[in-house]
Design a protein around this motif. Structure first.
Motif, PDB file in Angstrom:
ATOM      1  N   ALA A   1       1.131  -1.106   0.107  1.00  0.00           N
ATOM      2  CA  ALA A   1       0.333  -0.549   0.018  1.00  0.00           C
ATOM      3  C   ALA A   1       0.907   1.511   0.063  1.00  0.00           C
ATOM      4  CB  ALA A   1      -0.797  -0.587   1.402  1.00  0.00           C
ATOM      5  N   PHE A   2       0.352   2.500  -0.248  1.00  0.00           N
ATOM      6  CA  PHE A   2       0.632   3.609  -0.358  1.00  0.00           C
ATOM      7  C   PHE A   2       0.471   4.155   1.094  1.00  0.00           C
ATOM      8  CE2 PHE A   2      -0.451   3.725  -5.242  1.00  0.00           C
ATOM      9  CZ  PHE A   2       0.824   4.630  -5.591  1.00  0.00           C
ATOM     10  N   LYS A   3       2.021   4.657   1.416  1.00  0.00           N
ATOM     11  CA  LYS A   3       1.711   5.053   3.277  1.00  0.00           C
ATOM     12  C   LYS A   3       0.996   6.860   3.498  1.00  0.00           C
ATOM     13  CE  LYS A   3       6.387   3.936   3.997  1.00  0.00           C
ATOM     14  NZ  LYS A   3       7.626   3.785   4.234  1.00  0.00           N
ATOM     15  N   ALA A   4       0.616   7.013   4.465  1.00  0.00           N
ATOM     16  CA  ALA A   4      -0.447   8.155   4.230  1.00  0.00           C
ATOM     17  C   ALA A   4       0.222   9.080   3.575  1.00  0.00           C
ATOM     18  CB  ALA A   4      -0.871   7.859   5.749  1.00  0.00           C
ATOM     19  N   VAL A   5       1.763   9.814   4.076  1.00  0.00           N
ATOM     20  CA  VAL A   5       2.155  10.168   3.960  1.00  0.00           C
ATOM     21  C   VAL A   5       2.577  10.639   2.334  1.00  0.00           C
ATOM     22  CG1 VAL A   5       2.438  10.144   6.362  1.00  0.00           C
ATOM     23  CG2 VAL A   5       4.770   9.122   4.423  1.00  0.00           C
ATOM     24  N   GLU A   6       2.116   9.545   1.469  1.00  0.00           N
ATOM     25  CA  GLU A   6       2.476  10.098   0.171  1.00  0.00           C
ATOM     26  C   GLU A   6       1.461  10.121  -0.876  1.00  0.00           C
ATOM     27  OE1 GLU A   6       4.702   6.867  -2.070  1.00  0.00           O
ATOM     28  OE2 GLU A   6       3.965   5.608  -0.351  1.00  0.00           O
ATOM     29  N   GLU A   7       1.925  11.549  -1.258  1.00  0.00           N
ATOM     30  CA  GLU A   7       0.310  11.711  -2.417  1.00  0.00           C
ATOM     31  C   GLU A   7       0.476  10.740  -3.658  1.00  0.00           C
ATOM     32  OE1 GLU A   7       2.333  15.873  -3.744  1.00  0.00           O
ATOM     33  OE2 GLU A   7       1.199  16.655  -2.449  1.00  0.00           O
TER      34      GLU A   7
ATOM     35  N   TYR B   1       4.618  16.089 -13.181  1.00  0.00           N
ATOM     36  CA  TYR B   1       3.238  16.117 -14.287  1.00  0.00           C
ATOM     37  C   TYR B   1       2.759  15.464 -12.535  1.00  0.00           C
ATOM     38  CZ  TYR B   1       4.365  16.269 -19.153  1.00  0.00           C
ATOM     39  OH  TYR B   1       4.852  16.114 -20.614  1.00  0.00           O
ATOM     40  N   ALA B   2       3.001  15.177 -12.325  1.00  0.00           N
ATOM     41  CA  ALA B   2       2.325  14.174 -10.793  1.00  0.00           C
ATOM     42  C   ALA B   2       2.407  15.598  -9.778  1.00  0.00           C
ATOM     43  CB  ALA B   2       3.623  13.436 -10.067  1.00  0.00           C
ATOM     44  N   LYS B   3       3.576  16.347  -9.892  1.00  0.00           N
ATOM     45  CA  LYS B   3       3.457  18.014  -8.904  1.00  0.00           C
ATOM     46  C   LYS B   3       1.987  18.676  -9.370  1.00  0.00           C
ATOM     47  CE  LYS B   3       5.968  21.873  -7.723  1.00  0.00           C
ATOM     48  NZ  LYS B   3       7.468  22.365  -7.386  1.00  0.00           N
ATOM     49  N   ASP B   4       1.479  18.916 -10.681  1.00  0.00           N
ATOM     50  CA  ASP B   4       0.954  19.716 -11.462  1.00  0.00           C
ATOM     51  C   ASP B   4       0.129  18.827 -10.880  1.00  0.00           C
ATOM     52  OD1 ASP B   4       2.445  21.214 -12.358  1.00  0.00           O
ATOM     53  OD2 ASP B   4       2.493  20.808 -14.296  1.00  0.00           O
ATOM     54  N   PHE B   5      -0.834  17.723 -10.595  1.00  0.00           N
ATOM     55  CA  PHE B   5      -1.872  17.128 -11.168  1.00  0.00           C
ATOM     56  C   PHE B   5      -2.236  16.726  -8.840  1.00  0.00           C
ATOM     57  CE2 PHE B   5      -4.080  12.906  -9.110  1.00  0.00           C
ATOM     58  CZ  PHE B   5      -5.646  12.780 -10.244  1.00  0.00           C
ATOM     59  N   PHE B   6      -1.558  16.898  -8.433  1.00  0.00           N
ATOM     60  CA  PHE B   6      -1.409  16.413  -6.896  1.00  0.00           C
ATOM     61  C   PHE B   6      -1.573  18.558  -6.400  1.00  0.00           C
ATOM     62  CE2 PHE B   6       0.350  12.661  -7.312  1.00  0.00           C
ATOM     63  CZ  PHE B   6      -0.768  11.825  -6.419  1.00  0.00           C
ATOM     64  N   ARG B   7      -1.605  19.346  -6.652  1.00  0.00           N
ATOM     65  CA  ARG B   7      -1.583  20.292  -6.516  1.00  0.00           C
ATOM     66  C   ARG B   7      -3.285  21.062  -7.239  1.00  0.00           C
ATOM     67  NH1 ARG B   7       1.492  23.367  -9.890  1.00  0.00           N
ATOM     68  NH2 ARG B   7      -0.373  23.654 -11.613  1.00  0.00           N
ATOM     69  N   GLU B   8      -3.890  20.876  -8.032  1.00  0.00           N
ATOM     70  CA  GLU B   8      -5.157  20.624  -8.801  1.00  0.00           C
ATOM     71  C   GLU B   8      -5.835  19.762  -7.743  1.00  0.00           C
ATOM     72  OE1 GLU B   8      -6.110  23.415  -9.900  1.00  0.00           O
ATOM     73  OE2 GLU B   8      -3.826  23.209 -10.964  1.00  0.00           O
ATOM     74  N   ILE B   9      -5.494  18.803  -6.994  1.00  0.00           N
ATOM     75  CA  ILE B   9      -6.123  18.009  -6.016  1.00  0.00           C
ATOM     76  C   ILE B   9      -6.060  18.505  -4.802  1.00  0.00           C
ATOM     77  CG2 ILE B   9      -6.048  15.846  -4.319  1.00  0.00           C
ATOM     78  CD1 ILE B   9      -5.806  13.681  -6.675  1.00  0.00           C
ATOM     79  N   LYS B  10      -4.829  19.446  -4.357  1.00  0.00           N
ATOM     80  CA  LYS B  10      -5.638  20.355  -2.802  1.00  0.00           C
ATOM     81  C   LYS B  10      -6.682  21.258  -3.776  1.00  0.00           C
ATOM     82  CE  LYS B  10      -1.269  18.834  -1.698  1.00  0.00           C
ATOM     83  NZ  LYS B  10      -0.191  19.001  -0.887  1.00  0.00           N
ATOM     84  N   SER B  11      -6.802  21.403  -4.549  1.00  0.00           N
ATOM     85  CA  SER B  11      -7.729  23.169  -4.492  1.00  0.00           C
ATOM     86  C   SER B  11      -8.829  22.894  -5.624  1.00  0.00           C
ATOM     87  CB  SER B  11      -6.839  24.256  -5.465  1.00  0.00           C
ATOM     88  OG  SER B  11      -6.789  22.719  -7.031  1.00  0.00           O
ATOM     89  N   SER B  12      -9.199  21.719  -5.174  1.00  0.00           N
ATOM     90  CA  SER B  12     -10.450  21.154  -6.011  1.00  0.00           C
ATOM     91  C   SER B  12     -11.043  21.550  -4.880  1.00  0.00           C
ATOM     92  CB  SER B  12     -10.162  19.937  -6.689  1.00  0.00           C
ATOM     93  OG  SER B  12     -11.161  19.774  -7.061  1.00  0.00           O
TER      94      SER B  12
ATOM     95  N   PHE C   1      -8.231  21.591 -13.189  1.00  0.00           N
ATOM     96  CA  PHE C   1      -8.052  19.415 -12.518  1.00  0.00           C
ATOM     97  C   PHE C   1      -7.846  18.611 -13.620  1.00  0.00           C
ATOM     98  CE2 PHE C   1     -10.341  15.233 -11.636  1.00  0.00           C
ATOM     99  CZ  PHE C   1      -9.028  14.847 -10.644  1.00  0.00           C
ATOM    100  N   SER C   2      -9.137  18.750 -15.345  1.00  0.00           N
ATOM    101  CA  SER C   2      -9.208  18.395 -15.871  1.00  0.00           C
ATOM    102  C   SER C   2      -7.876  18.052 -16.715  1.00  0.00           C
ATOM    103  CB  SER C   2     -10.417  18.647 -16.561  1.00  0.00           C
ATOM    104  OG  SER C   2     -11.405  17.819 -15.460  1.00  0.00           O
ATOM    105  N   TYR C   3      -7.258  19.206 -16.981  1.00  0.00           N
ATOM    106  CA  TYR C   3      -6.374  19.203 -17.408  1.00  0.00           C
ATOM    107  C   TYR C   3      -4.808  18.981 -16.938  1.00  0.00           C
ATOM    108  CZ  TYR C   3      -2.394  22.452 -19.965  1.00  0.00           C
ATOM    109  OH  TYR C   3      -1.512  22.036 -20.651  1.00  0.00           O
ATOM    110  N   ALA C   4      -4.557  18.585 -15.509  1.00  0.00           N
ATOM    111  CA  ALA C   4      -3.362  18.222 -15.074  1.00  0.00           C
ATOM    112  C   ALA C   4      -3.421  16.725 -14.988  1.00  0.00           C
ATOM    113  CB  ALA C   4      -3.910  18.901 -13.361  1.00  0.00           C
ATOM    114  N   MET C   5      -4.516  16.235 -14.912  1.00  0.00           N
ATOM    115  CA  MET C   5      -5.443  14.331 -14.880  1.00  0.00           C
ATOM    116  C   MET C   5      -4.924  14.141 -16.547  1.00  0.00           C
ATOM    117  SD  MET C   5      -8.476  12.369 -14.443  1.00  0.00           S
ATOM    118  CE  MET C   5      -9.135  12.854 -15.701  1.00  0.00           C
TER     119      MET C   5
ATOM    120  N   GLY D   1       1.272   8.036  -8.509  1.00  0.00           N
ATOM    121  CA  GLY D   1       1.823   8.491  -7.322  1.00  0.00           C
ATOM    122  C   GLY D   1       3.833   9.797  -6.817  1.00  0.00           C
ATOM    123  N   GLN D   2       3.370  10.752  -6.418  1.00  0.00           N
ATOM    124  CA  GLN D   2       3.717  11.782  -6.072  1.00  0.00           C
ATOM    125  C   GLN D   2       5.720  12.073  -6.922  1.00  0.00           C
ATOM    126  OE1 GLN D   2       4.100  12.297  -2.378  1.00  0.00           O
ATOM    127  NE2 GLN D   2       6.090  10.994  -1.532  1.00  0.00           N
ATOM    128  N   ASP D   3       6.000  10.283  -6.694  1.00  0.00           N
ATOM    129  CA  ASP D   3       7.242  10.139  -7.805  1.00  0.00           C
ATOM    130  C   ASP D   3       7.644  10.203  -9.541  1.00  0.00           C
ATOM    131  OD1 ASP D   3       6.232   7.875  -7.485  1.00  0.00           O
ATOM    132  OD2 ASP D   3       8.250   6.636  -6.879  1.00  0.00           O
TER     133      ASP D   3
END
Length: 290
Positions: free
Chosen positions: A25-31, A78-89, A134-138, A52-54
């Motif tokens: 499993a991914f760890k909770a501290v990971e994005e 790409y992962a960085k942009d995606f998770f940034r949009e998750i946090k702002s969704s 978000f859709s664009y980043a995904m 994943g964040q990496d």
């Protein structure tokens, strides 16, 4: 030649390390996030995408035209942009984990699990409700993943879905109200890393790298007299009740084994009595151990 051979060994080791790291499993501290996009535009095609964040990704596309699996790493940006949009969704940061549904909506429907502030949450809503950014980043992350080579080695994937709501109601109708749904202790579940990973992170596709991995699950089903079939079975755990599903790769689905038909699934005659579908309500349920 020696340098080339050494480079190949390094790449192989890196690939093996990536694959083994994603067995658990991914760890909770990971994005991390995994999602299904159900498209009604193309005949209810189901796309699975995990990131994943990496930049580690899994892409599984299945349609009437066939099955394609891709795994590897994309650029971290790409992962960085995606998770940034998750946090702002707005939807993904709502207090409840259930997004809005539109009865007559004909566009793509997104079902996504993601870690938000260390908490694993699940959302479902029309894709256009998640916002344009978000859709664009995904989409950009998916496009990058689609450039990875096709993975023809993985044998299949295991996933677990909480047995709740209408799904549980249908299950009870099949097995009967008096069905003895025996608990599988965490100690026993931990003996199979794939099952444990699936329970920890519902809806995620856990890679089964070989036929041996699939067999360990089949052996677990048999030894614990679990209700279901080889690729669709039900388990009660200390974390709740789950419906497990194995989705085979094409090579594994087409490979007949002893006691199985050409589809790669057990024929009814080869399925142990404890694994066969339950008899109608009112009769003794299969798999009850009675």
């Amino acid at each position: 030649m020696k340098k080339a051979a050494l480079a190949l060994l390094v790449l192989a080791a890196a690939g093996a390390a990536w694959a083994s790291s994603r067995h658990g499993a991914f760890k909770a501290v990971e994005e991390a996030a995994w999602m299904n996009t159900v498209s009604q535009k193309k005949g209810f095609v189901d796309y699975y995408f995990e990131i994943g964040q990496d930049g580690s990704v899994i892409l599984r596309d299945e349609s009437k035209d066939g099955l394609t699996i891709r795994r590897g790493r994309i650029k971290a940006m790409y992962a960085k942009d995606f998770f940034r949009e998750i946090k702002s969704s707005d939807i993904l940061n709502a207090q409840t984990g259930t997004g809005s549904k539109m009865v007559f909506y004909k566009g793509d429907q997104l079902q996504i699990s993601a870690y938000i502030n260390g908490e694993l949450r699940r959302f479902e809503a029309p894709l256009n409700k998640f916002g344009e950014a978000f859709s664009y980043a995904m989409t950009e992350a998916r496009k990058a993943a689609e450039k990875l080579p096709v993975d023809e080695k993985v044998a299949g994937f295991l996933s677990a879905q909480p047995l709740v709501g209408p799904m549980r109601d249908a299950f009870i109708v099949r097995v009967g109200q008096d069905y003895d749904f025996k608990l599988v202790e965490t100690y026993d579940l931990q003996k199979n890393k794939h099952l444990m990973a699936a329970v920890k992170q519902p809806h995620r596709l856990i890679p089964l790298e070989s036929a041996r991995d699939i067999k360990t699950i089949s052996d677990f089903i048999t030894s614990h007299k679990i209700y279901g079939l080889r690729d669709l079975f039900y388990v009660k755990t200390t974390r709740g009740e789950f419906r497990f599903r194995i989705q085979y790769s094409l090579k594994e689905a087409e490979k007949p084994t002893q006691g199985e038909d050409g589809s790669g699934r057990r024929s009814p005659q080869s399925v142990p009595e404890t694994l066969r579908p339950a008899k109608p309500a009112g009769k003794s349920a299969a798999g009850s151990g009675k």
